[in-house]
Design a protein around this motif. Structure first.
Motif, PDB file in Angstrom:
ATOM      1  N   ASP A  16      79.812  70.948  67.889  1.00 20.39           N
ATOM      2  CA  ASP A  16      80.379  72.301  67.775  1.00 20.39           C
ATOM      3  C   ASP A  16      80.935  72.550  66.376  1.00 20.39           C
ATOM      4  O   ASP A  16      80.761  73.636  65.804  1.00 20.39           O
ATOM      5  N   ASP A  17      81.602  71.534  65.800  1.00 19.66           N
ATOM      6  CA  ASP A  17      82.133  71.703  64.439  1.00 19.66           C
ATOM      7  C   ASP A  17      80.994  71.864  63.433  1.00 19.66           C
ATOM      8  O   ASP A  17      81.096  72.666  62.490  1.00 19.66           O
ATOM      9  N   ILE A  18      79.900  71.122  63.609  1.00 18.76           N
ATOM     10  CA  ILE A  18      78.769  71.228  62.679  1.00 18.76           C
ATOM     11  C   ILE A  18      78.127  72.607  62.770  1.00 18.76           C
ATOM     12  O   ILE A  18      77.808  73.237  61.747  1.00 18.76           O
ATOM     13  N   GLN A  19      77.979  73.126  63.986  1.00 18.61           N
ATOM     14  CA  GLN A  19      77.381  74.457  64.134  1.00 18.61           C
ATOM     15  C   GLN A  19      78.297  75.544  63.556  1.00 18.61           C
ATOM     16  O   GLN A  19      77.823  76.558  63.030  1.00 18.61           O
ATOM     17  N   GLN A  20      79.604  75.341  63.611  1.00 16.47           N
ATOM     18  CA  GLN A  20      80.530  76.327  63.067  1.00 16.47           C
ATOM     19  C   GLN A  20      80.571  76.290  61.544  1.00 16.47           C
ATOM     20  O   GLN A  20      80.702  77.334  60.899  1.00 16.47           O
ATOM     21  N   LEU A  21      80.449  75.104  60.950  1.00 13.66           N
ATOM     22  CA  LEU A  21      80.555  74.972  59.500  1.00 13.66           C
ATOM     23  C   LEU A  21      79.210  75.087  58.791  1.00 13.66           C
ATOM     24  O   LEU A  21      79.179  75.175  57.556  1.00 13.66           O
ATOM     25  N   ALA A  22      78.105  75.065  59.516  1.00  8.36           N
ATOM     26  CA  ALA A  22      76.785  75.100  58.875  1.00  8.36           C
ATOM     27  C   ALA A  22      76.567  76.364  58.045  1.00  8.36           C
ATOM     28  O   ALA A  22      76.016  76.277  56.929  1.00  8.36           O
ATOM     29  N   PRO A  23      76.924  77.596  58.477  1.00 12.64           N
ATOM     30  CA  PRO A  23      76.709  78.767  57.608  1.00 12.64           C
ATOM     31  C   PRO A  23      77.456  78.675  56.283  1.00 12.64           C
ATOM     32  O   PRO A  23      76.951  79.133  55.259  1.00 12.64           O
ATOM     33  N   ALA A  24      78.677  78.092  56.280  1.00 12.12           N
ATOM     34  CA  ALA A  24      79.416  77.966  55.030  1.00 12.12           C
ATOM     35  C   ALA A  24      78.716  77.009  54.074  1.00 12.12           C
ATOM     36  O   ALA A  24      78.612  77.270  52.861  1.00 12.12           O
ATOM     37  N   VAL A  25      78.202  75.884  54.584  1.00 16.32           N
ATOM     38  CA  VAL A  25      77.449  74.962  53.720  1.00 16.32           C
ATOM     39  C   VAL A  25      76.159  75.617  53.242  1.00 16.32           C
ATOM     40  O   VAL A  25      75.717  75.411  52.096  1.00 16.32           O
ATOM     41  N   ALA A  26      75.532  76.449  54.093  1.00 15.76           N
ATOM     42  CA  ALA A  26      74.329  77.165  53.664  1.00 15.76           C
ATOM     43  C   ALA A  26      74.645  78.126  52.527  1.00 15.76           C
ATOM     44  O   ALA A  26      73.803  78.331  51.626  1.00 15.76           O
ATOM     45  N   ALA A  27      75.838  78.738  52.529  1.00 13.20           N
ATOM     46  CA  ALA A  27      76.227  79.605  51.420  1.00 13.20           C
ATOM     47  C   ALA A  27      76.344  78.815  50.122  1.00 13.20           C
ATOM     48  O   ALA A  27      75.982  79.309  49.044  1.00 13.20           O
ATOM     49  N   TRP A  28      76.859  77.580  50.201  1.00  8.88           N
ATOM     50  CA  TRP A  28      76.913  76.736  49.001  1.00  8.88           C
ATOM     51  C   TRP A  28      75.496  76.391  48.517  1.00  8.88           C
ATOM     52  O   TRP A  28      75.219  76.447  47.303  1.00  8.88           O
ATOM     53  N   LEU A  29      74.618  76.013  49.457  1.00  5.18           N
ATOM     54  CA  LEU A  29      73.246  75.679  49.051  1.00  5.18           C
ATOM     55  C   LEU A  29      72.523  76.895  48.498  1.00  5.18           C
ATOM     56  O   LEU A  29      71.687  76.763  47.588  1.00  5.18           O
ATOM     57  N   GLU A  30      72.824  78.068  49.044  1.00  5.11           N
ATOM     58  CA  GLU A  30      72.176  79.276  48.537  1.00  5.11           C
ATOM     59  C   GLU A  30      72.589  79.566  47.095  1.00  5.11           C
ATOM     60  O   GLU A  30      71.805  80.154  46.333  1.00  5.11           O
ATOM     61  N   ARG A  31      73.790  79.125  46.730  1.00  2.00           N
ATOM     62  CA  ARG A  31      74.245  79.305  45.348  1.00  2.00           C
ATOM     63  C   ARG A  31      73.866  78.128  44.461  1.00  2.00           C
ATOM     64  O   ARG A  31      74.473  77.898  43.420  1.00  2.00           O
TER      65      ARG A  31
END
Length: 365
Positions: A264-279
């Motif tokens: 559950d924590d990984i699914q909640q934090l995955a969009p934030a890490v994706a924002a870092w990878l997108e940058r």
């Protein structure tokens, strides 16, 4: 050393009077003669205070007047950290034991004045005046009758209990035996002074008790905190970005075991890490930023990662055109044809040249 202490305690238990309880605590009370502080049960057994807050209340109560009891001063004196001390002081403020106010000194300096009360509930009760007890009037004792025998000196009468009466007993004046002895005349005793009245007379009504002002409720210790910032979101969460973000979060425990996250924590934090990878942040850089120097012990790794992903989000990388230095533009004044002599001259607006303007001004003068 431990054996000696246990032996002394067992010897003290054998000296306690009466039967001992079969379960529960047994108190061995040794009376203090110096260096002690009286603590009431309303504080020691307060149902709304934590054990840490009660401990710091006792420690503050044991300090002398004028001692520094700020957060940093207590942290330097005791082993607890500043966050734990601040939470304990907020509890004491909420229950009325402690009050902190900022005041400005005459020299312009702002200081924090701390007031501690060992029994705040007593401040809310009105002060009951003790009932007046009128002074008892004492009846003066009569003077003893004079003794007719001049050879025996009578003992003086005992004075009153509260105020001594100025009573002088009659003393005969001896005369020589060769002369006839006259009948001694007793000296009249002066009237005793009235007793000093320490309280008003009986007939005067006692003044009504003055009500004590109640203490206003303690204000809230701190202002309301702003709402937490939301997690960063990518512009477009593609399946590739989501897979890379979840893999990076799940791989954190391989490098730092403290960062073991649930699904559950990984699914909640995955969009934030994706924002870092997108940058275009490198995965190793993201891993180092998220797991560098964690607090010891780490109790909630997901909350720490959420804070770091939000607070340390890097800006997007600039493009090629953003890094190019802008060229300096030079303004060129255009040529104009003089209306008088048909010569060319530079001017932002059409008209006459300098010579024609000067000659025209002289002709007009």
């Amino acid at each position: 050393m431990d054996t000696q202490q246990n032996t002394a305690l067992l010897r003290a238990l054998t000296e306690l009077p009466g039967p001992l309880p079969t379960s529960g605590v047994i108190h061995v009370v040794i009376r203090h003669t110096d260096r002690f502080t009286v603590v009431g049960n309303d504080l020691a057994q307060h149902p709304g205070l934590s054990t840490t807050a009660v401990g710091f209340a006792v420690r503050i109560q044991s300090l002398p007047q004028g001692a520094e009891v700020g957060i940093k001063a207590l942290a330097a004196r005791f082993p607890e950290g500043e966050r734990l001390i601040a939470a304990a002081l907020r509890e004491l403020e909420a229950h009325g034991y402690l009050q902190r106010a900022r005041e400005r000194l005459p020299n312009g300096r702002i200081v924090t004045r701390t007031v501690y009360c060992n029994q705040p509930s007593a401040l809310l009760r009105p002060l009951n005046a003790a009932p007046h007890q009128p002074a008892t009037r004492q009846t003066p004792q009569p003077a003893p009758p004079p003794d007719r025998n001049p050879a025996r000196v009578p003992a003086p009468a005992p004075p009153p209990r509260l105020v001594p009466a100025l009573t002088l007993p009659a003393r005969p004046v001896p005369v020589p035996a060769t002369t006839p002895q006259p009948v001694p005349v007793p000296v009249p005793a002066p009237e005793p002074l009235p007793p000093l009245a320490t309280t008003p007379p009986r007939d005067d009504p006692a003044p009504p008790p003055r009500p004590r002002p109640t203490v206003p409720p303690v204000p809230p210790p701190t202002a309301p905190k702003p709402p937490p910032r939301p997690l960063p979101q990518p512009r477009e969460l593609t399946p590739e970005l989501h897979r890379a973000a979840t893999a990076l979060l799940a791989d954190l425990r391989r490098h730092t075991p403290e960062f073991t996250l649930s699904e559950d924590d990984i699914q909640q934090l995955a969009p934030a890490v994706a924002a870092w990878l997108e940058r275009e942040a490198h995965p190793d850089t993201i891993r180092h930023v998220l797991t560098d120097d964690p607090p010891r012990p780490l109790k909630q790794p997901a909350r720490l990662l959420k804070h770091r992903l939000t607070a340390l989000l890097p800006p997007p990388l600039p493009g090629v055109h953003d890094l190019a230095v802008p060229a300096r533009r030079v303004t060129v004044t255009p040529f104009q044809t003089c209306d008088g002599c048909e010569r060319a001259f530079r001017s932002p607006t059409p008209g006459r040249c300098r010579d024609c303007r000067t000659g025209h001004a002289q002709a007009a003068a």
